[in-house]
Each structure stands twice: as structure tokens, then as C-alpha cells.
Design a protein around this motif. Structure first.
Motif, mmCIF file in Angstrom:
data_model
loop_
_atom_site.group_PDB
_atom_site.id
_atom_site.type_symbol
_atom_site.label_atom_id
_atom_site.label_comp_id
_atom_site.label_asym_id
_atom_site.label_seq_id
_atom_site.Cartn_x
_atom_site.Cartn_y
_atom_site.Cartn_z
ATOM 1 N N PHE A 193 8.088 37.572 29.496
ATOM 2 C CA PHE A 193 8.935 38.761 29.635
ATOM 3 C C PHE A 193 8.987 39.531 28.326
ATOM 4 C CE2 PHE A 193 13.053 40.652 28.663
ATOM 5 C CZ PHE A 193 13.072 41.673 29.599
ATOM 6 N N PHE A 194 9.237 38.854 27.215
ATOM 7 C CA PHE A 194 9.354 39.549 25.947
ATOM 8 C C PHE A 194 7.996 40.074 25.466
ATOM 9 C CE2 PHE A 194 13.432 37.272 25.747
ATOM 10 C CZ PHE A 194 14.257 38.340 25.413
ATOM 11 N N GLU A 195 6.913 39.393 25.842
ATOM 12 C CA GLU A 195 5.583 39.927 25.546
ATOM 13 C C GLU A 195 5.414 41.282 26.239
ATOM 14 O OE1 GLU A 195 1.747 40.652 24.386
ATOM 15 O OE2 GLU A 195 3.149 39.178 23.577
ATOM 16 N N TRP A 196 5.791 41.338 27.516
ATOM 17 C CA TRP A 196 5.717 42.600 28.263
ATOM 18 C C TRP A 196 6.656 43.643 27.657
ATOM 19 C CZ3 TRP A 196 10.004 44.586 30.935
ATOM 20 C CH2 TRP A 196 9.755 45.749 31.670
ATOM 21 N N PHE A 197 7.860 43.232 27.319
ATOM 22 C CA PHE A 197 8.861 44.163 26.792
ATOM 23 C C PHE A 197 8.355 44.866 25.536
ATOM 24 C CE2 PHE A 197 12.623 45.251 24.288
ATOM 25 C CZ PHE A 197 13.393 45.927 25.224
ATOM 26 N N GLY A 198 7.670 44.132 24.667
ATOM 27 C CA GLY A 198 7.187 44.716 23.419
ATOM 28 C C GLY A 198 6.226 45.876 23.634
ATOM 29 N N TRP A 199 5.463 45.839 24.737
ATOM 30 C CA TRP A 199 4.492 46.911 24.993
ATOM 31 C C TRP A 199 5.163 48.192 25.460
ATOM 32 C CZ3 TRP A 199 -0.314 46.984 23.282
ATOM 33 C CH2 TRP A 199 -0.860 45.769 22.860
ATOM 34 N N ALA A 224 -0.136 50.457 29.423
ATOM 35 C CA ALA A 224 -0.020 49.186 28.697
ATOM 36 C C ALA A 224 1.013 48.255 29.322
ATOM 37 C CB ALA A 224 0.301 49.446 27.227
ATOM 38 N N PRO A 225 2.275 48.669 29.499
ATOM 39 C CA PRO A 225 3.230 47.753 30.140
ATOM 40 C C PRO A 225 2.894 47.483 31.599
ATOM 41 C CG PRO A 225 4.250 49.889 29.717
ATOM 42 C CD PRO A 225 2.954 49.878 28.978
ATOM 43 N N ILE A 226 2.299 48.464 32.305
ATOM 44 C CA ILE A 226 1.901 48.230 33.699
ATOM 45 C C ILE A 226 0.828 47.156 33.765
ATOM 46 C CG2 ILE A 226 0.722 49.248 35.689
ATOM 47 C CD1 ILE A 226 2.151 51.887 35.004
ATOM 48 N N PHE A 227 -0.192 47.272 32.912
ATOM 49 C CA PHE A 227 -1.266 46.279 32.892
ATOM 50 C C PHE A 227 -0.735 44.912 32.476
ATOM 51 C CE2 PHE A 227 -4.187 43.905 30.149
ATOM 52 C CZ PHE A 227 -5.179 43.585 31.069
ATOM 53 N N MET A 228 0.110 44.885 31.448
ATOM 54 C CA MET A 228 0.612 43.611 30.945
ATOM 55 C C MET A 228 1.460 42.909 32.011
ATOM 56 S SD MET A 228 0.453 41.441 28.550
ATOM 57 C CE MET A 228 -0.361 42.389 27.260
ATOM 58 N N TYR A 229 2.271 43.672 32.721
ATOM 59 C CA TYR A 229 3.074 43.076 33.802
ATOM 60 C C TYR A 229 2.159 42.484 34.875
ATOM 61 C CZ TYR A 229 6.357 42.585 37.664
ATOM 62 O OH TYR A 229 7.102 42.074 38.698
ATOM 63 N N TRP A 230 1.158 43.239 35.269
ATOM 64 C CA TRP A 230 0.242 42.778 36.321
ATOM 65 C C TRP A 230 -0.494 41.506 35.893
ATOM 66 C CZ3 TRP A 230 -5.321 43.001 36.274
ATOM 67 C CH2 TRP A 230 -5.906 42.631 37.487
ATOM 68 N N ILE A 231 -1.007 41.477 34.675
ATOM 69 C CA ILE A 231 -1.804 40.332 34.226
ATOM 70 C C ILE A 231 -0.929 39.097 34.048
ATOM 71 C CG2 ILE A 231 -1.692 40.605 31.713
ATOM 72 C CD1 ILE A 231 -4.926 40.024 33.639
ATOM 73 N N LEU A 232 0.296 39.281 33.554
ATOM 74 C CA LEU A 232 1.179 38.141 33.309
ATOM 75 C C LEU A 232 1.787 37.594 34.597
ATOM 76 C CD1 LEU A 232 3.114 39.294 30.115
ATOM 77 C CD2 LEU A 232 1.349 37.533 30.242
ATOM 78 N N VAL A 233 2.189 38.470 35.487
ATOM 79 C CA VAL A 233 2.911 38.051 36.684
ATOM 80 C C VAL A 233 1.977 37.685 37.834
ATOM 81 C CG1 VAL A 233 4.589 38.788 38.442
ATOM 82 C CG2 VAL A 233 4.940 39.395 36.038
ATOM 83 N N HIS A 234 0.806 38.321 37.903
ATOM 84 C CA HIS A 234 -0.029 38.149 39.085
ATOM 85 C C HIS A 234 -1.411 37.552 38.837
ATOM 86 C CE1 HIS A 234 2.895 40.237 41.529
ATOM 87 N NE2 HIS A 234 2.905 41.253 40.672
ATOM 88 N N SER A 261 14.989 32.822 37.773
ATOM 89 C CA SER A 261 14.133 33.996 37.922
ATOM 90 C C SER A 261 12.754 33.709 37.322
ATOM 91 C CB SER A 261 14.771 35.191 37.218
ATOM 92 O OG SER A 261 13.890 36.275 37.139
ATOM 93 N N ALA A 262 11.725 34.216 37.962
ATOM 94 C CA ALA A 262 10.367 33.959 37.489
ATOM 95 C C ALA A 262 10.054 34.718 36.203
ATOM 96 C CB ALA A 262 9.356 34.345 38.562
ATOM 97 N N PHE A 263 10.549 35.952 36.084
ATOM 98 C CA PHE A 263 10.117 36.802 34.969
ATOM 99 C C PHE A 263 11.293 37.454 34.249
ATOM 100 C CE2 PHE A 263 8.270 40.838 33.322
ATOM 101 C CZ PHE A 263 7.303 40.287 32.475
ATOM 102 N N PHE A 264 12.006 38.346 34.925
ATOM 103 C CA PHE A 264 13.116 39.043 34.287
ATOM 104 C C PHE A 264 14.293 38.082 34.071
ATOM 105 C CE2 PHE A 264 10.789 42.417 36.477
ATOM 106 C CZ PHE A 264 10.601 43.302 35.439
ATOM 107 N N PRO A 265 14.853 38.026 32.867
ATOM 108 C CA PRO A 265 16.003 37.137 32.615
ATOM 109 C C PRO A 265 17.209 37.524 33.465
ATOM 110 C CG PRO A 265 15.002 37.854 30.557
ATOM 111 C CD PRO A 265 14.390 38.688 31.634
ATOM 112 N N LEU A 266 17.677 36.575 34.269
ATOM 113 C CA LEU A 266 18.831 36.780 35.142
ATOM 114 C C LEU A 266 19.683 35.511 35.130
ATOM 115 C CD1 LEU A 266 16.993 38.355 38.223
ATOM 116 C CD2 LEU A 266 18.441 39.582 36.583
ATOM 117 N N PRO A 267 20.963 35.643 35.394
ATOM 118 C CA PRO A 267 21.797 34.432 35.450
ATOM 119 C C PRO A 267 21.267 33.459 36.492
ATOM 120 C CG PRO A 267 23.159 36.402 35.433
ATOM 121 C CD PRO A 267 21.747 36.861 35.613
ATOM 122 N N PRO A 268 21.234 32.162 36.189
ATOM 123 C CA PRO A 268 20.737 31.170 37.152
ATOM 124 C C PRO A 268 21.522 31.236 38.451
ATOM 125 C CG PRO A 268 21.087 30.183 34.985
ATOM 126 C CD PRO A 268 21.691 31.543 34.936
#
Length: 274
Positions: A193-199, A224-234, A261-268
Motif C-alpha cells: 500500500f505505501f509503495e503505491w501511495f508514494g507514486w 504510475a499509481p494506476i500501473f503500480m496498483y494493478w501490478i501489486l494487487v493483481h 483488508s488486502a490492500f488499503f489499511p482499514l480497521p480489522p
């Protein structure tokens, strides 16, 4: 100006292709595919910084170009060093090892093609860095400083997630357990998530919301963030890693999936899986 951008795009694409060919040679000779990610990270940083500092003919390198080059270099050095240390302590990366097992005798050729595709897919990242660095107003704006904060927050968050995971694994009492402490309690992959956030830093720098048409190229940084999200999540991030975790942790990891949550930080919460 369009020719300048297209020339830079072609040069960065060729550079990435050559560097990923080097990554393939290293992987083949060492048998440790973990070095692939190390070389990829340093390659994106090198090509991105080089693109940021590439001045149009007859102009000098300005402050924003140096700033953006420094941002991608800091990202690359931090993440590349982390991956290198991790790789030095293993015999092979289980994700790439699984690919090699699937490919069988044709593994060397398919790995080469895979890494070339990885280099090709990284073009949006380095081009976003290039575009952000070449915003036409040479004076730094509030957006530039905000972009710096976004990137530094991404780097800090990813470093914290990595440190928490490392500390958890080094505790012998946690052998066979699933890391669910700190940031890992809120996301199964907080480092991703934070890797994606930085882009997101590069669109922040390149897109002028008060004058959207002032710099049309700026909108390309969203790739950049669109590609990074796709590569990391899918693609090469979450899917193969979670397959590996299910094989090694079984029901413990399934229970972790059901509440985290799989990617975005959310309360358990029980039942949250994405």
C-alpha cells in the motif's frame, strides 16, 4: 516539445530493456531470482533520475528537476537496499521459483521474456518521473512540497511495515504464525500500500488543478499509481504471495484474510477481504 518527450520515452524504454537483460543474466548465473527485484528497483531509480535531469536543448537543469531526481533516487536506494539484504539471506525468491517450476525446461527463455515485459511495464513509472520533473514553471510551488511529503510518507510507511515484519519473523515464538501486528493488523500488505501511495507524488507535482490545460502531459503521471496498483494487487504482488502464504500457513492465513483488508489499511473486521 512533443519530440523531446517522445525521444526521452524511447531512451528510457531502451535503458529499462537493457537493464532487465542484465537482471536476467544475474538470475541465471546465481539461481537466486531475488536479485531480479533488486536490479529492477535500482534500474527504475537510475532511469527515472536520469530522465528527470534530462534538460531540453539549450536549457539548464532547474531546481524541480533536481528535486524530482532526488525523490526517485531516495525511493530506489531505500527499497533496493532492503530487497538486496533480504535476497542475500535466501537461496531463491519463492514467487519466481514457482514460475520457473511451471515453465519447466523452457524456464530461461520465458524468464527473459517475463523480465522484458516487466521492464516494458515500468515505462509509465519512469515517464511519470520525467513528466513531473519537466513541469514548465521553473519555480517551485506548494504542490511540489506536497509531492515531497507524499513520497516521504510512502517511504516511511513502507519502511515501518518492513521493520515490523522483520521484527515479527525474528521472534522464534512467532514461527508458523501470521504477522498481524502494527500496520499488518490493518492491511495484509501494508508495504505494498505505501509503495503505491508514494507514486501519487508525481501526479501531485505534475497536474495543475487550477489550470488543467496548462500542462497536458501532467495527466500522464496518473499512469504510475494506476500501473503500480494493478501490478501489486493483481499480478506479481498479492496473488502469488498469498498463494504461498496459504500453502505455508493454511487456515491461519485464511482466518487472517477473513478479518484483514488486502490492500488499503482499514480497521480489522470479520469478513473484510479486499
Amino acid at each position: 516539445m512533443t519530440v523531446f518527450y517522445l525521444e526521452a520515452l524511447a531512451a528510457m524504454a531502451l535503458s529499462l530493456s537493457a537493464l532487465m537483460a542484465v537482471a536476467w543474466i544475474v538470475q541465471q548465473r546465481t539461481g537466486n531470482s531475488g536479485w531480479v527485484d533488486t536490479i529492477w528497483t535500482f534500474s527504475v531509480g537510475l532511469v527515472g533520475a536520469g530522465g528527470a535531469l534530462w534538460p531540453p536543448a539549450g536549457t539548464a537543469i532547474n531546481t524541480r528537476q533536481w528535486l524530482v531526481a532526488a525523490l526517485v533516487a531516495i525511493w530506489s536506494l531505500r527499497l533496493g537496499a532492503h530487497i538486496a539484504v533480504r535476497t542475500a539471506g535466501i537461496t531463491d525468491d519463492p514467487r519466481y521459483a514457482a514460475f520457473a517450476q511451471q515453465w519447466g525446461a523452457d524456464s530461461p527463455r520465458k524468464m527473459f521474456v517475463f523480465l522484458q515485459n516487466q521492464g516494458f511495464g515500468s515505462i509509465p513509472l519512469v515517464f511519470s518521473v520525467f513528466v513531473a520533473a519537466h513541469f514548465p514553471n521553473p519555480q517551485l510551488r506548494l504542490q511540489d512540497y506536497l509531492g515531497v511529503l507524499v513520497l516521504l510518507a510512502g517511504i516511511a510507511g513502507e519502511a515501518l511495515a518492513d521493520a515490523q515484519l522483520k521484527s515479527f519473523r525474528e521472534n522464534s515464538a512467532n514461527k508458523g504464525r501470521v504477522c498481524d501486528v502494527g500496520l499488518w493488523r490493518w492491511s495484509r500488505h501494508p508495504n505494498y500500500f505505501f509503495e503505491w501511495f508514494g507514486w501519487l507524488a508525481y501526479p501531485v507535482i505534475a497536474i495543475s488543478l487550477d489550470a488543467p490545460l496548462q500542462y497536458p502531459w501532467g495527466w500522464a503521471t496518473l499512469l504510475a499509481p494506476i500501473f503500480m496498483y494493478w501490478i501489486l494487487v493483481h499480478v506479481t504482488g498479492i496473488p502469488p504471495l498469498e498463494e504461498q502464504m496459504l500453502r505455508s500457513r493454511g487456515d491461519r492465513y485464511r482466518e487472517y484474510q477473513s478479518r484483514t483488508s488486502a490492500f488499503f489499511p482499514l480497521p480489522p473486521h470479520k469478513g473484510v477481504t479486499s
